[in-house]
Design an enzyme around this catalytic site. Structure first.
Site, short mmCIF file in Angstrom:
data_model
loop_
_atom_site.label_atom_id
_atom_site.label_comp_id
_atom_site.label_asym_id
_atom_site.label_seq_id
_atom_site.Cartn_x
_atom_site.Cartn_y
_atom_site.Cartn_z
CB CYS A 141 -0.94 0.02 1.19
SG CYS A 141 -2.00 1.48 1.16
CE LYS A 163 -1.42 -7.18 -4.45
NZ LYS A 163 -1.42 -5.72 -4.26
#
Ligand SMILES: Cc1cc2nc3c(=O)[nH]c(=O)nc-3n(C[C@H](O)[C@H](O)[C@H](O)COP(=O)(O)O)c2cc1C
Length: 347
Positions: free
Chosen positions: A112, A151
């Site tokens: 993010c 991720k």
């Protein structure tokens, strides 16, 4: 269900001991990859599910909105709960809680780029501290019995593209899969995703690697797989308004009747999950994508976006069905919203 039709097939890959029957996966996307949209994508062929990312603290405090984001359907197996945070103790405690809440896989978000996440050392902020990533994964993989995955992006910025090192740290500390979005934090969503870098990650580790970034149309799925050798492909923005990409169908190959039927079904799932008023409002961001590229539908689009009653909205879908608008074969892009647009084609 796609799940059942795969029952005799070989798994495409394993997340540790969990078989995954397919090589296309809906990306985790805050505000989009909720239970209604995940169900639709799974039925069309997405092979595993990821929740939207949830804050570790909110998991620990049992925040109602967060717990709702973790609701899933049994057909979604394997179900990955994705979380984020920077405090090692809280991440470990939250992972335990996520396992108790039913996660089949726990995934740590290290991608993010949003300021109040990455700027606080969470999300892509963790990429600046590979040692800390190692410590976190050592602790998480001891704390829970389910597989732990990560991720990532390629690094913080162009001067610190440390994806190979991060990938090895993840593997060495017990991660069972790495999903790689081929951009740095500094890039956010600009520029083309670097598929060469994803190929390097695949070469660097033995655990499964999921390639992600700039898969806009069906043809890109094979291209990214061939280019990178990745075990599976994650599709994010291109699935919004075109969940048929998981059936390997571009929007232009879906009949107007099927598109309208999908809008009906998606709306029904949203009203059921969020309640009629909130469900309709949250559905608008999907509608804008479903209707985009449908020739001659600008008035319909306008009325759908401002419609305040679910019953009236269904009336608009009926009108769509009756008028039989032709679909466009252009990929669904939205230049007005950079987070959802593709700024340029991948080479
Ligand atoms: C609206 C939006 C929300 C996102 N939320 C998340 C998230 O919660 N967790 C995550 O790992 N990635 C998130 N992403 C990143 C996507 O998973 C994906 O890595 C990125 O969009 C690139 O893939 P694409 O080119 O197929 O869209 C988000 C992306 C978008 C556009």
């Amino acid at each position: 269900m796609a799940l059942h039709s795969y029952s005799h097939a070989q798994p495409a890959f394993f997340v540790r001991d969990i078989p995954v029957y397919g090589d296309l996966i809906l990306s985790p996307m805050a505000g989009f990859s909720d239970l209604p949209f995940r169900l639709i994508c799974r039925e069309l062929g997405s092979a595993m599910s990821y929740t939207e990312f949830v804050p570790a603290e909110a998991v620990l405090y049992g925040v109602e909105k967060t717990l709702r984001m973790l609701k899933f359907d049994p057909v979604e197996y394997p179900m990955t709960f994705q979380f984020f945070g920077s405090d090692e103790d809280k991440l470990e405690a939250a992972a335990r809680r996520l396992e108790e809440l039913g996660a089949h896989i726990v995934d740590l978000n290290m991608g993010c780029s949003v300021k109040n996440v990455a700027g606080r050392g969470a999300g892509a902020g963790l990429l600046r501290e590979p040692d800390k990533i190692g410590r976190i994964f050592r602790r998480l993989t001891k704390a829970v019995s389910v597989p732990v995955t990560g991720k990532i992006r390629l690094g913080w910025d162009d001067d610190s593209r440390n994806y190979r090192a991060v990938a090895r740290v993840l593997e060495d500390n017990g991660a069972s899969l790495i999903a790689v979005h081929g951009r740095t934090k500094a890039q956010a969503y600009s520029g083309a995703a670097d598929w060469d870098a994803i190929a390097e990650v695949k070469q660097a580790v033995k655990i499964p690697v999921v390639g992600n970034g700039d898969v806009r149309a069906v043809a890109d799925i094979d291209r990214i797989r061939q280019h990178t050798g990745c075990d599976a492909v994650m599709v994010g923005r291109a699935a919004i308004g075109n969940p048929w990409i998981f059936q390997r169908r571009d929007r232009g190959q879906v009949t107007p009747a099927d598109q309208a039927a999908m809008v009906r079904r998606h709306l029904a799932l949203m009203l059921d999950f969020y309640g009629r008023a909130r469900g309709l409002i949250l559905f608008r961001k999907h509608v804008v994508k479903y209707v985009k590229g449908v020739y001659g539908a600008s008035d319909l689009h306008q009325r759908m976006m401002t419609c305040e009653e679910a019953d009236d909205f269904i009336g608009l879908i009926v009108e769509w069905e009756a008028r039989g608008w032709q679909p466009s074969d252009s990929p669904s892009t939205d230049e007005t919203n950079p987070r959802l647009s593709f700024s340029r084609a991948h080479p």
